[in-house]
Design a protein around this motif. Sequence first.
Motif, PDB file in Angstrom:
ATOM      1  N   PRO A  57      29.943  53.213  49.823  1.00 23.58           N
ATOM      2  CA  PRO A  57      29.202  52.736  51.000  1.00 23.58           C
ATOM      3  C   PRO A  57      27.931  51.976  50.619  1.00 23.58           C
ATOM      4  CG  PRO A  57      29.967  54.985  51.336  1.00 23.58           C
ATOM      5  CD  PRO A  57      30.252  54.655  49.900  1.00 23.58           C
ATOM      6  N   ASP A  58      27.379  51.274  51.600  1.00 23.51           N
ATOM      7  CA  ASP A  58      26.146  50.487  51.421  1.00 23.51           C
ATOM      8  C   ASP A  58      26.330  49.302  50.487  1.00 23.51           C
ATOM      9  OD1 ASP A  58      24.772  52.264  53.133  1.00 23.51           O
ATOM     10  OD2 ASP A  58      24.341  53.607  51.457  1.00 23.51           O
ATOM     11  N   GLY A  59      27.560  48.793  50.406  1.00 21.90           N
ATOM     12  CA  GLY A  59      27.797  47.582  49.634  1.00 21.90           C
ATOM     13  C   GLY A  59      27.806  47.750  48.131  1.00 21.90           C
ATOM     14  N   ILE A  60      27.893  48.974  47.641  1.00 17.49           N
ATOM     15  CA  ILE A  60      27.886  49.215  46.197  1.00 17.49           C
ATOM     16  C   ILE A  60      29.252  48.861  45.613  1.00 17.49           C
ATOM     17  CG2 ILE A  60      27.815  51.035  44.434  1.00 17.49           C
ATOM     18  CD1 ILE A  60      25.680  52.397  46.219  1.00 17.49           C
ATOM     19  N   MET A  61      29.245  48.054  44.552  1.00 20.46           N
ATOM     20  CA  MET A  61      30.476  47.681  43.852  1.00 20.46           C
ATOM     21  C   MET A  61      30.239  47.769  42.348  1.00 20.46           C
ATOM     22  SD  MET A  61      32.660  44.075  43.904  1.00 20.46           S
ATOM     23  CE  MET A  61      33.029  44.139  45.647  1.00 20.46           C
ATOM     24  N   VAL A  62      31.124  48.484  41.662  1.00 21.12           N
ATOM     25  CA  VAL A  62      31.081  48.586  40.204  1.00 21.12           C
ATOM     26  C   VAL A  62      32.343  47.944  39.670  1.00 21.12           C
ATOM     27  CG1 VAL A  62      31.120  50.175  38.244  1.00 21.12           C
ATOM     28  CG2 VAL A  62      29.680  50.680  40.223  1.00 21.12           C
ATOM     29  N   LEU A  63      32.198  46.993  38.738  1.00 18.48           N
ATOM     30  CA  LEU A  63      33.350  46.234  38.241  1.00 18.48           C
ATOM     31  C   LEU A  63      33.675  46.579  36.796  1.00 18.48           C
ATOM     32  CD1 LEU A  63      32.509  42.719  39.711  1.00 18.48           C
ATOM     33  CD2 LEU A  63      34.010  44.482  40.675  1.00 18.48           C
ATOM     34  N   ASN A  64      34.968  46.549  36.481  1.00 20.47           N
ATOM     35  CA  ASN A  64      35.435  46.693  35.105  1.00 20.47           C
ATOM     36  C   ASN A  64      35.703  45.289  34.563  1.00 20.47           C
ATOM     37  OD1 ASN A  64      36.992  47.068  32.744  1.00 20.47           O
ATOM     38  ND2 ASN A  64      37.695  49.066  33.461  1.00 20.47           N
ATOM     39  N   ASN A  65      34.712  44.724  33.932  1.00 21.56           N
ATOM     40  CA  ASN A  65      34.798  43.322  33.508  1.00 21.56           C
ATOM     41  C   ASN A  65      35.882  43.078  32.472  1.00 21.56           C
ATOM     42  OD1 ASN A  65      32.710  42.148  35.147  1.00 21.56           O
ATOM     43  ND2 ASN A  65      31.226  43.244  33.896  1.00 21.56           N
ATOM     44  N   ASP A  66      36.172  44.084  31.637  1.00 24.63           N
ATOM     45  CA  ASP A  66      37.233  43.931  30.647  1.00 24.63           C
ATOM     46  C   ASP A  66      38.578  43.707  31.342  1.00 24.63           C
ATOM     47  OD1 ASP A  66      35.472  44.220  28.569  1.00 24.63           O
ATOM     48  OD2 ASP A  66      35.842  46.376  28.316  1.00 24.63           O
ATOM     49  N   VAL A  67      38.843  44.491  32.397  1.00 29.78           N
ATOM     50  CA  VAL A  67      40.092  44.353  33.140  1.00 29.78           C
ATOM     51  C   VAL A  67      40.119  43.021  33.878  1.00 29.78           C
ATOM     52  CG1 VAL A  67      41.470  45.272  35.062  1.00 29.78           C
ATOM     53  CG2 VAL A  67      40.488  46.826  33.359  1.00 29.78           C
ATOM     54  N   LEU A  68      38.995  42.650  34.501  1.00 27.79           N
ATOM     55  CA  LEU A  68      38.931  41.380  35.233  1.00 27.79           C
ATOM     56  C   LEU A  68      39.247  40.200  34.319  1.00 27.79           C
ATOM     57  CD1 LEU A  68      35.742  42.014  37.407  1.00 27.79           C
ATOM     58  CD2 LEU A  68      38.085  41.802  38.243  1.00 27.79           C
ATOM     59  N   ARG A  69      38.709  40.229  33.102  1.00 26.39           N
ATOM     60  CA  ARG A  69      38.938  39.134  32.156  1.00 26.39           C
ATOM     61  C   ARG A  69      40.380  39.137  31.641  1.00 26.39           C
ATOM     62  NH1 ARG A  69      33.514  40.209  30.427  1.00 26.39           N
ATOM     63  NH2 ARG A  69      34.343  41.753  28.958  1.00 26.39           N
ATOM     64  N   SER A  70      40.838  40.311  31.203  1.00 24.36           N
ATOM     65  CA  SER A  70      42.164  40.382  30.581  1.00 24.36           C
ATOM     66  C   SER A  70      43.285  40.069  31.568  1.00 24.36           C
ATOM     67  CB  SER A  70      42.390  41.763  29.952  1.00 24.36           C
ATOM     68  OG  SER A  70      42.431  42.767  30.954  1.00 24.36           O
ATOM     69  N   MET A  71      43.075  40.429  32.847  1.00 24.20           N
ATOM     70  CA  MET A  71      44.091  40.186  33.866  1.00 24.20           C
ATOM     71  C   MET A  71      43.867  38.869  34.602  1.00 24.20           C
ATOM     72  SD  MET A  71      45.987  42.793  33.422  1.00 24.20           S
ATOM     73  CE  MET A  71      47.100  42.695  34.825  1.00 24.20           C
ATOM     74  N   LYS A  72      42.782  38.157  34.214  1.00 22.89           N
ATOM     75  CA  LYS A  72      42.467  36.857  34.824  1.00 22.89           C
ATOM     76  C   LYS A  72      42.399  36.945  36.358  1.00 22.89           C
ATOM     77  CE  LYS A  72      44.343  33.984  31.092  1.00 22.89           C
ATOM     78  NZ  LYS A  72      44.529  35.065  30.126  1.00 22.89           N
ATOM     79  N   ILE A  73      41.635  37.910  36.836  1.00 22.49           N
ATOM     80  CA  ILE A  73      41.480  38.130  38.276  1.00 22.49           C
ATOM     81  C   ILE A  73      40.447  37.147  38.831  1.00 22.49           C
ATOM     82  CG2 ILE A  73      40.896  39.793  40.084  1.00 22.49           C
ATOM     83  CD1 ILE A  73      43.380  40.546  38.507  1.00 22.49           C
ATOM     84  N   SER A  74      40.834  36.381  39.845  1.00 22.90           N
ATOM     85  CA  SER A  74      39.896  35.433  40.451  1.00 22.90           C
ATOM     86  C   SER A  74      38.924  36.157  41.366  1.00 22.90           C
ATOM     87  CB  SER A  74      40.658  34.381  41.263  1.00 22.90           C
ATOM     88  OG  SER A  74      41.242  34.976  42.420  1.00 22.90           O
ATOM     89  N   ARG A  75      37.798  35.527  41.618  1.00 19.75           N
ATOM     90  CA  ARG A  75      36.813  36.109  42.533  1.00 19.75           C
ATOM     91  C   ARG A  75      37.407  36.286  43.931  1.00 19.75           C
ATOM     92  NH1 ARG A  75      31.653  37.288  43.390  1.00 19.75           N
ATOM     93  NH2 ARG A  75      30.691  36.792  45.392  1.00 19.75           N
ATOM     94  N   GLN A  76      38.225  35.330  44.358  1.00 14.54           N
ATOM     95  CA  GLN A  76      38.854  35.418  45.677  1.00 14.54           C
ATOM     96  C   GLN A  76      39.768  36.638  45.774  1.00 14.54           C
ATOM     97  OE1 GLN A  76      38.239  33.706  48.386  1.00 14.54           O
ATOM     98  NE2 GLN A  76      39.788  34.815  49.591  1.00 14.54           N
ATOM     99  N   ALA A  77      40.571  36.864  44.727  1.00 15.35           N
ATOM    100  CA  ALA A  77      41.475  38.019  44.714  1.00 15.35           C
ATOM    101  C   ALA A  77      40.682  39.319  44.729  1.00 15.35           C
ATOM    102  CB  ALA A  77      42.378  37.967  43.489  1.00 15.35           C
ATOM    103  N   LEU A  78      39.580  39.349  43.972  1.00 14.73           N
ATOM    104  CA  LEU A  78      38.724  40.533  43.937  1.00 14.73           C
ATOM    105  C   LEU A  78      38.145  40.826  45.317  1.00 14.73           C
ATOM    106  CD1 LEU A  78      37.086  42.733  42.427  1.00 14.73           C
ATOM    107  CD2 LEU A  78      35.360  40.971  41.961  1.00 14.73           C
ATOM    108  N   LEU A  79      37.651  39.790  45.985  1.00 19.80           N
ATOM    109  CA  LEU A  79      37.028  39.983  47.293  1.00 19.80           C
ATOM    110  C   LEU A  79      38.055  40.400  48.349  1.00 19.80           C
ATOM    111  CD1 LEU A  79      34.492  37.007  47.383  1.00 19.80           C
ATOM    112  CD2 LEU A  79      34.024  39.430  46.952  1.00 19.80           C
ATOM    113  N   GLU A  80      39.276  39.908  48.223  1.00 15.32           N
ATOM    114  CA  GLU A  80      40.325  40.298  49.171  1.00 15.32           C
ATOM    115  C   GLU A  80      40.654  41.788  49.033  1.00 15.32           C
ATOM    116  OE1 GLU A  80      43.649  37.738  48.552  1.00 15.32           O
ATOM    117  OE2 GLU A  80      42.678  35.980  49.461  1.00 15.32           O
TER     118      GLU A  80
END
Length: 222
Positions: A75-98
Amino acid sequence: MNSKFHDRAEAGKLLAAKLANYADRSGALVLALPRGGVPVGFEIAQTLNLPLDICLVRKLGVPGQEELAMGAIAPDGIMVLNNDVLRSMKISRQALLEVASREKQELDRRMQAYRGDRPIPQIRDRLIILVDDGIATSSTLRAAITALQKQHPQGIVVAAPVAPATVCEALKNLVQDVVCLATPEPLYSIGMWYKDFSQTTDEEVCRLLKQAAENQAECSLG
């Protein structure tokens, strides 16, 4: 520990034995991550005679591989990201936000379903025992820790039946203590450590929270 837990309730009882020094501690609060963390947290709260509540966070699963966490929200807009997974899986910002938008809706639904009219517990200056039924990447736990630290607790103790040793060591840098029964490396799957890892339902979460509140009320009267 190498043997499997029978179910989440047994895992909670075994964890409670490791947390015995927190029993009857004034101001301490058990916060469980729904849904699977609630049966574990219930047994800890009952054994230690502490109140039980929930800490709502949602994992952000990789599209098509939802079990793989690329982050988590609270809650309150808190987001924690796993940057290693985002990079290795080539996740776009749009896909993340969806994914984040969809999980935010589920977060809001669970808030209403599990809490209803019950007030959010006071966190400031309290010792928090933060419980889940297992930790894989720790993204969800980190979101929960971030959300709680904004409310200035006295301290946070993370408790889980199973988690990789490397994850436990990393979490120790963020909280007061980490209590874990099994620390396999690699973990592979949390479910592999349970004989019964059937999904916890919304109804079970609500029932356990209600029962824990009633038990605390009886103790205070007694």
